[in-house]
Design a protein around this motif. Structure first.
Motif, mmCIF file in Angstrom:
data_model
loop_
_atom_site.group_PDB
_atom_site.id
_atom_site.type_symbol
_atom_site.label_atom_id
_atom_site.label_comp_id
_atom_site.label_asym_id
_atom_site.label_seq_id
_atom_site.Cartn_x
_atom_site.Cartn_y
_atom_site.Cartn_z
ATOM 1 N N GLU B 295 -6.213 -8.129 3.200
ATOM 2 C CA GLU B 295 -5.120 -7.925 2.237
ATOM 3 C C GLU B 295 -4.056 -7.041 2.864
ATOM 4 O OE1 GLU B 295 -7.196 -7.510 -1.965
ATOM 5 O OE2 GLU B 295 -5.718 -5.908 -1.640
ATOM 6 N N GLU B 296 -2.814 -7.263 2.494
ATOM 7 C CA GLU B 296 -1.752 -6.357 2.947
ATOM 8 C C GLU B 296 -1.556 -5.256 1.913
ATOM 9 O OE1 GLU B 296 2.167 -7.311 4.274
ATOM 10 O OE2 GLU B 296 1.444 -9.162 5.213
ATOM 11 N N PHE B 297 -1.153 -4.097 2.377
ATOM 12 C CA PHE B 297 -0.864 -3.022 1.413
ATOM 13 C C PHE B 297 0.103 -2.015 2.048
ATOM 14 C CE2 PHE B 297 -3.122 0.890 2.811
ATOM 15 C CZ PHE B 297 -3.715 0.401 3.966
ATOM 16 N N ASP B 298 0.603 -1.120 1.242
ATOM 17 C CA ASP B 298 1.487 -0.068 1.747
ATOM 18 C C ASP B 298 0.708 1.213 1.935
ATOM 19 O OD1 ASP B 298 4.060 -0.949 2.265
ATOM 20 O OD2 ASP B 298 4.493 -1.136 0.104
ATOM 21 N N LEU B 299 0.603 1.661 3.181
ATOM 22 C CA LEU B 299 -0.098 2.922 3.434
ATOM 23 C C LEU B 299 0.785 4.098 3.036
ATOM 24 C CD1 LEU B 299 -2.549 4.410 4.662
ATOM 25 C CD2 LEU B 299 -1.419 4.270 6.867
ATOM 26 N N SER B 300 2.066 3.973 3.303
ATOM 27 C CA SER B 300 3.092 4.992 3.043
ATOM 28 C C SER B 300 3.001 6.202 3.973
ATOM 29 C CB SER B 300 3.084 5.451 1.583
ATOM 30 O OG SER B 300 2.099 6.438 1.382
#
Lengths: 478, 489, 128
Positions: B295-300
Motif C-alpha cells: 500500500e502507498e501512504f504518506d510518512l510525512s
C-alpha cells in the motif's frame, strides 16, 4: 568609613564519595598509588570506551540529599560539560545540569549570631578530574589520571551566608552530616572535600545583590576564611573607588594571601552542556528513597539526644565526642565493651585529644581499637596498673594499637601490691631522706609527697600509690 | 562464480566439511586483496600475522569438534572505526596516528568467540563522516562495479571489500545510513539493527545516540547469522538492550504471505532517480506476487530528517571528538607554543575538512544562546519523526524505501556541495533518528550497470520481519536466476 | 575574552521561538539567511580548539551559513509542547555494582602516549 557593607556568600561544595570504585568504571578510588595505576580505558577517555554508572554513587548522593532535606528528582539525567584541559581526559566532564539528582534542601547552622538556615539550591553527581603536576625543571606539566572518574557530589547553596563564620559553620555541618552517613571522609587536605566560594558585597539595606566572583583553590578552613576576608575587602575597595566588580573566576594563593583572575582568551566558559547519550536516565521511585531513608544512620542531633539519655556524661563531653562520627563510634564501641562511659569519655576527651594535638592527627586517622582502650580502662580500674603507667600504656595504644594486657605483662608494669616490697622501699626512702622526714614531723604535710615519689622510684613507678602512702604514714607515725 | 564471492555460510560449511582449510580460505582472500586492493583501496590495515596465527587455533578447534559455529574459520574485515586490540585503528584519520587499542570492541570479541577470523581493517570516511569514503586520510575507496565511482560511505571500504571478494563479510557502522547506503552502491546486503542491539563498546563514537554496528554481506542469511553472533546485552554499554530471544537466522522463513508493506509516497516522488525508483518498485512487485499486501501512504516529515540529523550528529560529534587532543594517544603537532596552541595545531592538522566542518557546526549549535534554537529543536523534531514512524508501523509491518536517491556517483562529484551530499542520506537518516532496524538488499541495476539497493525498514526489535521479507525476495530471485540459466542451456 | 553576547548572528529566525515562524522560509530556498562573521568563527574555533587559516576561515563561514540556512527548514515545524527526545527507548537505571574489577592499568593507559615522562603524560605547562 561612611558606608556599611554586607557580604553575600554562596558555596559550591564538592565531596568525593566513599565508593570503592570510580563512578563509571571498576577502577579503585584509593587515595595515592603510583601515577596512572588506577586507570582503565573508561577513566582515561580511550576511543571506544563507554561509561556505566556505579549504583553506590546514586545511593550515597540520595543519602546526602535526604539528610539535607532536598527534594529528589524522580527522573534525573547526566549531561556533558565540554571544556578542554589535560586533566579532563575526554575533554568533557560527565555531570548533571538540566536534571540534577536533588534540589531545594537546607541545613541549619549555629554561630555566635544564632541559628540560621542555609538553603541548598541543588545537588548533582559528577566525575572528578585527574591531577596535574608541574615539572619546574622542564617547564611542563604531567598528568596522572588516578583521580579521574572518582565520584563527586557537588552541593550548591543559595547565597545565604553573610560571613566567614557562617561559611565555616555550614561546611562543618555538611561535613558532619556526610561523615555520619559514611558517604565521604570529607578530608580537606586530601581534597575529598573542596569548596568554591561565590562572593559579592552590597550596601547594607540594598535589595539587590552585587556582582559576584568565584574563588577557587581553597584547601583548608583557614584558607577559606582568609580568602573571604581578602575578597570582601578587594570588592569594597573597588566600589569605594567608584569601580565595578567584574564577574570572574579567581584563584586563591594561600601562601601569598591574595587571589588573581583566571582569565584567558582560550577560556570561553561556554560549556555546551547537552544530555549524555552514553548513559540512560535514572528513575528514582519512592521505594528507593524509602530504602535509603530507612538505612540512614543516626545523625548527630539524634545521637546527642540519645547520649543524654543513655550515658551519664557531661553535655559538653557529648557535644565534643559527637563532633566526629569516628570519635562517637570509638566512644560507643569502647563503652559497649567496658560499660564505663564516664571513663571512656575521659580517656577520649583528655589523653586522646592531647595526643592528637601533639601528633597532628585527625579523628579519622585514629588507629587504636576500642577493645584495647576498654582493656586499659579495666586494668586501671582494678588497679593492676597505676595512673602514670596507664598514661604511658595509652600512648602506646594510641600510636601502635598494642594489646595492653600483653604489654603490661611483658614489660612488667603491673602495680606492686606486695606490702613487704613496698615497706622495704619505704624504709629505704626514709633512711635516705632524713630532712624530709624531719619536715614531715615538723608538720609539713607536703613532705610526704617527696617520700612517696622516692619510694615509687625504687619500685620503678609500679607501686600501688594507695598502699605506698599507707605504709609511709604508718612507718612515720609510729 | 568467483570463489571469494561465495557466502560466508557456504564457506563455513566447506570449512566444516574439510573441503577447504581455514588457512586456504585466508590464502584465497589475501591473494584477492593483493590482486585488487591497490586499485580499490578497501583496506587501511591488514593483519596477516595475527590472522594466520588465529587460523591455526581455530582449525584445531574445528578439528576437535569444539567449534561448530557457521562462522568458524570464516575470514572477515572490520571497519576501522572498531577497536581491535593490538591492531592499528585509525578511523581513517591522521589524528589517530598509529593508535593501537588496548582492548577489542565487544562485536569483534563476539565474532572471535565464533571462530571468525579478522583479516584487516577497512577504509571509511574519516570518523564515519561522509557518504562516499572520499574523506579518508588514506585516500578514497573505489566501487568494484565501476572504478570511476564511489562505493558509498561511510562504511565504503567494508562494502567494497565484500563486493570485490576481499573478505567473506565485513562489519560496518551506521549513524545515518553508513552501512545501508554503501551496501546499495556495491550491490550487497547491509543491515543496521535496532539501536541498542549490538554493543557500541569499542566503536569509536561519532553520534552516540545514533551509532549502530552491523554486518555487510553477500546474502541475507549471512546477515542474519552474523547479527546473531554480534547481538547481545553488554554490561559495558549502558544503552545496549537485552532481548529474551535473538534467533535471527532461525526466523528466515521464505514466506511473506499477508505481510503488510507500506510505500511512503513522499520517498518515491521528487528527488529520487527514476531508474532507481523503477528497479525498486519492480522488486516490491516480487514481494506482492509472493503474497505481501502493498500500500502507498504518506510518512510525512521527510524533509526534516536531514537537518535534524545534522544538528544531533554534529553536536554529539563535536563532543565525542574533543578527546583527540594530542595528550593521550595518536598524533601531536610538533610545532606549537603552549597548551592551547598544541590543542589547536594538533586538531587542525590532524582532522580533515569534513570532520572540522561538523565539529564547528556541532560546537556552534551547542554554544551559549543557541542550544534551545538548534539542539532542543532537533530533539523535538526527532520526537515527531519517531511518532510518524509509530503511526506507520501501526498499519504496516515493513516500510520500503530506496537505499539512496541515485546509484553510485562518480568520484569527486559529491564533495563539491556538502549539502547535496547530505541529501543523499535522506532515506536512511530517519531510521537512525527513530532507532529502527533497516536492511538494504541488491534488487537490480540501472542502465549503467550500477547496483540499486532496496531498503526494508521495520519497527523496533522487528529485525526478523525485515529479514524474512529480504530473504523471500532473495530466494525468489535466485530461483528465477536458476531457471533462466537452465533455459540458456 | 570574547563575549558571545557581542557575537550576534544576523538572522531573522534564530530567536528559538517555536511555532512562531513565517512559512515562506523553506529550507534551501532561504538565501538571505545567516551571516557568520569573523568573530563568531574565531569564537567557535576557541570552543572546538581548531585554528583556521584565512582561506579556511572564509570557507568555514560560507559552509556554516549554508548549513544553518538549510537547518532553518526545521523552523517550519511546530514543535510546541513536544518533549525533546534524547533517548529513543525508555531504558532506565542501568548500573554496575561497586566492585573493583580493574588492576594496575598504567602500562596500557600510557601505551599510546605521544609524550610520556615516567608513568605520566607530559603536556605543555598548564599554569603560568
Amino acid at each position: 568609613m561612611s558606608k556599611q557593607y554586607e557580604t553575600v556568600i554562596g558555596l559550591e561544595v564538592h565531596v568525593e564519595l566513599a565508593t570503592k570504585t570510580k563512578i563509571f568504571c571498576g577502577c579503585s578510588t584509593e587515595f595515592g598509588g603510583a601515577p596512572n595505576t588506577h586507570t582503565c580505558p573508561v577513566c582515561t577517555g580511550m576511543p571506544g570506551s563507554l561509561p556505566v554508572l556505579n549504583k553506590q554513587v546514586v545511593d550515597y548522593a540520595l543519602a546526602i540529599a535526604i539528610a539535607t532535606q532536598c527534594e529528589v528528582t524522580p527522573v534525573c539525567k547526566f549531561d556533558r560539560k565540554n571544556y578542554f584541559y589535560p586533566d579532563n581526559p575526554q575533554n568533557y566532564q560527565i555531570s548533571q545540569l538540566y536534571l540534577p539528582i536533588a534540589r531545594n534542601g537546607f541545613v541549619e547552622i549555629e554561630t555566635n549570631s544564632g541559628i540560621k538556615k542555609v538553603r541548598i539550591h541543588e545537588m548533582h553527581m559528577e566525575e572528578d578530574a585527574g591531577k596535574l603536576i608541574h615539572d619546574e625543571w622542564d617547564d611542563t606539566s604531567l598528568v596522572d589520571f588516578n583521580r579521574s572518574g572518582v565520584p563527586l557530589v557537588e552541593i550548591v547553596s543559595e547565597p545565604d551566608m553573610r560571613s566567614a563564620d557562617e561559611v565555616l559553620a555550614y561546611m562543618e555541618k555538611l561535613r558532619l552530616i556526610i561523615q555520619y552517613l559514611g558517604a565521604s571522609d570529607c578530608k580537606l587536605q586530601e581534597g575529598s572535600m573542596r569548596a568554591d566560594v561565590n562572593l559579592s558585597v552590597r550596601e547594607v539595606g540594598s535589595p539587590s545583590f552585587g556582582t559576584r566572583t568565584e574563588m577557587k583553590n581553597l584547601n583548608s578552613f583557614k584558607a577559606i576564611a582568609r580568602a573571604i576576608e581578602a575578597e570582601r575587602q578587594r570588592q569594597i575597595e573597588i566600589i569605594e573607588e567608584g569601580g565595578e566588580v567584574i564577574q570572574e573566576t579567581r584563584r586563591w594563593d594561600d601562601n601569598k594571601e591574595y587571589s588573581y583572575a583566571m582569565r584567558s582568551k582560550e577560556d570561553a566558559k561556554d560549556y555546551r552542556y547537552f544530555p549524555e547519550p552514553d548513559l540512560v536516565p535514572i528513575v528514582i521511585g519512592e521505594d528507593w528513597i524509602e530504602r535509603i531513608r530507612s538505612a540512614q544512620p543516626e545523625l548527630r542531633t539524634e545521637k546527642l539526644m540519645r547520649y543524654k539519655k543513655e550515658f551519664d556524661i557531661p553535655e559538653y563531653d557529648a557535644k565534643i565526642l559527637t563532633e566526629s562520627k569516628h570519635m562517637a563510634d570509638l566512644f560507643e564501641a569502647t563503652t559497649a565493651i567496658c560499660h564505663k562511659p564516664k571513663k571512656v569519655s575521659n580517656w577520649l576527651m583528655v589523653e586522646t585529644f592531647r595526643l592528637m594535638k601533639e601528633t597532628g592527627t585527625e579523628c579519622e586517622e585514629l588507629i587504636f581499637s576500642p577493645s584495647h582502650l576498654a582493656d586499659l580502662i579495666n586494668l586501671a580500674e582494678n588497679k593492676t596498673i597505676n595512673s602514670t603507667v596507664a598514661k604511658e600504656v595509652f600512648e602506646k595504644i594510641f600510636r601502635e594499637d598494642i594489646d595492653p594486657n600483653i604489654y603490661v605483662k611483658e614489660m612488667g608494669l603491673a602495680t606492686v601490691n606486695d606490702e613487704e616490697a613496698i615497706e622495704k622501699a619505704a624504709k629505704q626512702a626514709i633512711s635516705e631522706n632524713p630532712k624530709s622526714v624531719e619536715d614531715y614531723k615538723n608538720g609539713k604535710e607536703k613532705a610526704i609527697g617527696f617520700l612517696v615519689g622516692q619510694t615509687m622510684k625504687t619500685l620503678k613507678g609500679q607501686g600501688n600509690p594507695g598502699i605506698v602512702k599507707e605504709v609511709l604514714y604508718s612507718l612515720l607515725n609510729n | 562464480m568467483d570463489n571469494n564471492l561465495m557466502t560466508g555460510v557456504t564457506l563455513g560449511k566447506k570449512i566444516k566439511a574439510k573441503e577447504i582449510s581455514v588457512k586456504e580460505a585466508l590464502d584465497s582472500y589475501y591473494k584477492k586483496i593483493k590482486e585488487v586492493d591497490l586499485q580499490i583501496n578497501s583496506y587501511i590495515t591488514l593483519c596477516e600475522e595475527e590472522a594466520y596465527q588465529r587460523a591455526e587455533e581455530v582449525q584445531e578447534k574445528i578439528n576437535k569438534g569444539e567449534l561448530a559455529s557457521p562462522l568458524a574459520g570464516v575470514p572477515y574485515a572490520a571497519k576501522d572505526v572498531l577497536c581491535t586490540k593490538g591492531i592499528r585503528t585509525t578511523c581513517a584519520s591522521k589524528i589517530l596516528g598509529d593508535f593501537k587499542p588496548t582492548f577489542s570492541a565487544t562485536a569483534i570479541e563476539l565474532l572471535d568467540n565464533e571462530g571468525a577470523i579478522l583479516i584487516g581493517k577497512t577504509n571509511m570516511d574519516e570518523f564515519a563522516m561522509g557518504s562516499t569514503t572520499e574523506t579518508s586520510y588514506y585516500g578514497p575507496t573505489l566501487n568494484p562495479h565501476d572504478k570511476e565511482r564511489v562505493p558509498g560511505g561511510s562504511s565504503g571500504g567494508s562494502a567494497a571489500a565484500v563486493a570485490a571478494g576481499e573478505c567473506a563479510f565485513a562489519l560496518g557502522s551506521d549513524t545515518g545510513g553508513s552501512i545501508r547506503q554503501p551496501a546499495s552502491y556495491c550491490g550487497i546486503v547491509g543491515i543496521k539493527p535496532t539501536y541498542g542491539t549490538v554493543s557500541r563498546y569499542g566503536l569509536i563514537a561519532y553520534g552516540s545516540s545514533l551509532d549502530q554496528i552491523g554486518p555487510l554481506s553477500n546474502s541475507v542469511e549471512d546477515a542474519a547469522i552474523i547479527l546473531d553472533a554480534i547481538s547481545a546485552k553488554d554490561e559495558k554499554d549502558s544503552t545496549s538492550v537485552g532481548r529474551d530471544e535473538y534467533g535471527f537466522a532461525k526466523a528466515l522463513a521464505d514466506d511473506v504471505k499477508g505481510l503488510k508493506i507500506g510505500i511512503p509516497s513522499d520517498y518515491f516522488g521528487e528527488g529520487l532517480n527514476k531508474e532507481v525508483a523503477d528497479v525498486i518498485l519492480k522488486a516490491v512487485d516480487v514481494l506482492r506476487q509472493n503474497g505481501a499486501i502493498v500500500e502507498e501512504f504518506d510518512l510525512s516529515l521527510v524533509k526534516y530528517a536531514i537537518p535534524t540529523y545534522y544538528i544531533i550528529a554534529s553536536a554529539e560529534a563535536s563532543s565525542n571528538l574533543s578527546r583527540f587532543d594530542g595528550v593521550k594517544y595518536g598524533f601531536r603537532s610538533d610545532d606549537f607554543e603552549g597548551l592551547h596552541d598544541m590543542y589547536k595545531k594538533t586538531r587542525s592538522e590532524g582532522f580533515g575538512a569534513e570532520v572540522k566542518r561538523r565539529i564547528m557546526l556541532g560546537s556552534f549549535v551547542l554554544s551559549s544562546g543557541y542550544y534551545d534554537a538548534y539542539y532542543l529543536k532537533a530533539l523535538r523534531a526527532k520526537a515527531l519523526i519517531k511518532e510518524a514512524f509509530n503511526r506507520a508501523f501501526a498499519k504496516y509491518d515493513v516500510i520500503v524505501a530506496p537505499g539512496s536517491p541515485t546509484t553510485a556517483p562518480k568520484l569527486g562529484e559529491s564533495l563539491k556541495d556538502p549539502i547535496q551530499m547530505y541529501l543523499s542520506d535522506i532515506y536512511t537518516v530517519s531510521v537512525n533518528l527513530a532507532g529502527l532496524p533497516g536492511i538494504t538488499i541488491p534488487v537490480g541495476k540501472d542502465g549503467k550497470g550500477l547496483p540499486v539497493g532496496m531498503q526494508l525498514i521495520g519497527d523496533c526489535y522487528n529485525e526478523k520481519t525485515i529479514l524474512r521479507a529480504a530473504y523471500n525476495y532473495e530466494r525468489t530471485v535466485e530461483e528465477t536466476k536458476c531457471q533462466n540459466n537452465m533455459k540458456q542451456l | 575574552m570574547i563575549n558571545l553576547m557581542n557575537v550576534k548572528l544576523i538572522s531573522n529566525e534564530m530567536n528559538g521561538n517555536d511555532g512562531n515562524v513565517s512559512n515562506d522560509l523553506t529550507g534551501k530556498e532561504v538565501s538571505m539567511g545567516h551571516r557568520i562573521d569573523d568573530e563568531t568563527i574565531e569564537y567557535v574555533g576557541i570552543l572546538a580548539k581548531l585554528s583556521l587559516t584565512g582561506q579556511e576561515k572564509e570557507k568555514a563561514k560560507a559552509d556554516m551559513e549554508k548549513m544553518l540556512d538549510y537547518i532553518d527548514t526545521l523552523n517550519e515545524l511546530d514543535t510546541q509542547g513536544i518533549e525533546p527526545m534524547s533517548h529513543v527507548f525508555p531504558v532506565n537505571n542501568v548500573f554496575r555494582d561497586d566492585v573493583i574489577s580493574n588492576g594496575d592499568g598504567s602500562e596500557e593507559t600510557l601505551a599510546n602516549a605521544p609524550l610520556r615522562k615516567n608513568n605520566e603524560f607530559e603536556v605543555p605547562k598548564t599554569i603560568g
